[in-house]
Design an enzyme around this catalytic site. Structure first.
Site, PDB file in Angstrom:
ATOM      1  CG  ASN A  32      -0.556  -0.224   2.244  1.00  0.00           C
ATOM      2  OD1 ASN A  32       0.822  -1.351   2.593  1.00  0.00           O
ATOM      3  ND2 ASN A  32      -1.326  -0.031   3.778  1.00  0.00           N
ATOM      4  CD  GLU A  91      -5.548  -5.869  -1.299  1.00  0.00           C
ATOM      5  OE1 GLU A  91      -5.241  -5.349  -1.364  1.00  0.00           O
ATOM      6  OE2 GLU A  91      -6.351  -6.649  -0.489  1.00  0.00           O
ATOM      7  CB  CYS A 127     -10.697  -2.445   0.933  1.00  0.00           C
ATOM      8  SG  CYS A 127     -10.084  -2.066  -0.565  1.00  0.00           S
ATOM      9  CB  CYS A 161      -8.809  -4.631  -3.509  1.00  0.00           C
ATOM     10  SG  CYS A 161      -7.282  -3.528  -3.697  1.00  0.00           S
TER      11      CYS A 161
HETATM   12  N1  THU Z   1      -5.280  -1.723   2.091  1.00  0.00           N
HETATM   13  C1  THU Z   1      -4.502  -2.418   1.873  1.00  0.00           C
HETATM   14  O1  THU Z   1      -3.849  -1.788   0.637  1.00  0.00           O
HETATM   15  N2  THU Z   1      -5.158  -3.525   1.245  1.00  0.00           N
HETATM   16  C2  THU Z   1      -6.750  -3.962   1.835  1.00  0.00           C
HETATM   17  O2  THU Z   1      -7.436  -4.517   0.856  1.00  0.00           O
HETATM   18  C3  THU Z   1      -7.441  -2.777   2.515  1.00  0.00           C
HETATM   19  C4  THU Z   1      -6.804  -2.013   2.404  1.00  0.00           C
HETATM   20  C5  THU Z   1      -4.650  -0.426   3.031  1.00  0.00           C
HETATM   21  C6  THU Z   1      -5.067   0.960   2.548  1.00  0.00           C
HETATM   22  C7  THU Z   1      -4.802   2.067   3.314  1.00  0.00           C
HETATM   23  O3  THU Z   1      -3.453   2.532   2.688  1.00  0.00           O
HETATM   24  C8  THU Z   1      -4.752   1.031   4.735  1.00  0.00           C
HETATM   25  O4  THU Z   1      -4.494  -0.294   3.984  1.00  0.00           O
HETATM   26  C9  THU Z   1      -5.516   1.031   5.714  1.00  0.00           C
HETATM   27  O5  THU Z   1      -6.866   0.713   5.556  1.00  0.00           O
END
Ligand code: THU
Length: 132
Positions: A44, A57, A90, A93
């Site tokens: 992320n 993702e 999420c 994603c």
């Molecule tokens: N995040 C992800 O990288 N993938 C997910 O499926 C859920 C959330 C990240 C986004 C943000 O940088 C941090 O987690 C908190 O939401």
């Protein structure tokens, strides 16, 4: 299965170490095995303008597509905190994964504990939107 689940999870864990998550403090790593058996990783990447941040993702999928991969065979997502559930993808994603997944795609989700969970895209995104 040329690349073991443990190796895929290790790659996602290493990718997680590169996460740029200074605003949430919540780091996530992702690793994909594509239709040609190649691995692609992402983490992320947050931004001071919060909505511009991107998920792990999304980074791994972009890396796969750029290399010509068009199908996710397996995906590992590593993230989470002690006080909350492991980082399941999420909603956005789930739709991103759906674009490159089929009924055989395995989505592995792991936090800092030793075990992990496996899902299909149908489990994560039932009644999905698609155009073909
Ligand atoms: N995040 C992800 O990288 N993938 C997910 O499926 C859920 C959330 C990240 C986004 C943000 O940088 C941090 O987690 C908190 O939401």
């Amino acid at each position: 299965m040329a690349i073991a689940n443990e190796d895929l999870i290790n790659a996602a864990t290493e990718a997680r170490e590169q996460a740029y998550s200074k605003y949430s403090g919540y780091s996530v790593g992702a690793a994909i095995i594509d239709d040609q058996g190649r691995m692609h990783v992402g983490c992320n990447v947050e931004n001071a303008a919060y909505p511009l941040g991107s998920c792990a993702e999304a980074g791994a999928i972009a890396a796969m597509v750029q290399e010509g991969g068009r199908r996710i065979d397996r995906l590992a997502v590593v993230g989470g905190r002690d006080d909350i559930a492991p980082c399941t993808p999420c909603g956005g994603c789930r739709q991103r994964i759906h674009e490159f997944a089929d009924e055989n795609t395995v989505i592995i989700v792991k936090d800092d504990s030793n075990d992990w969970q496996e899902y299909s895209i149908e489990e994560l995104l039932p009644a999905s939107f698609h155009l073909d």
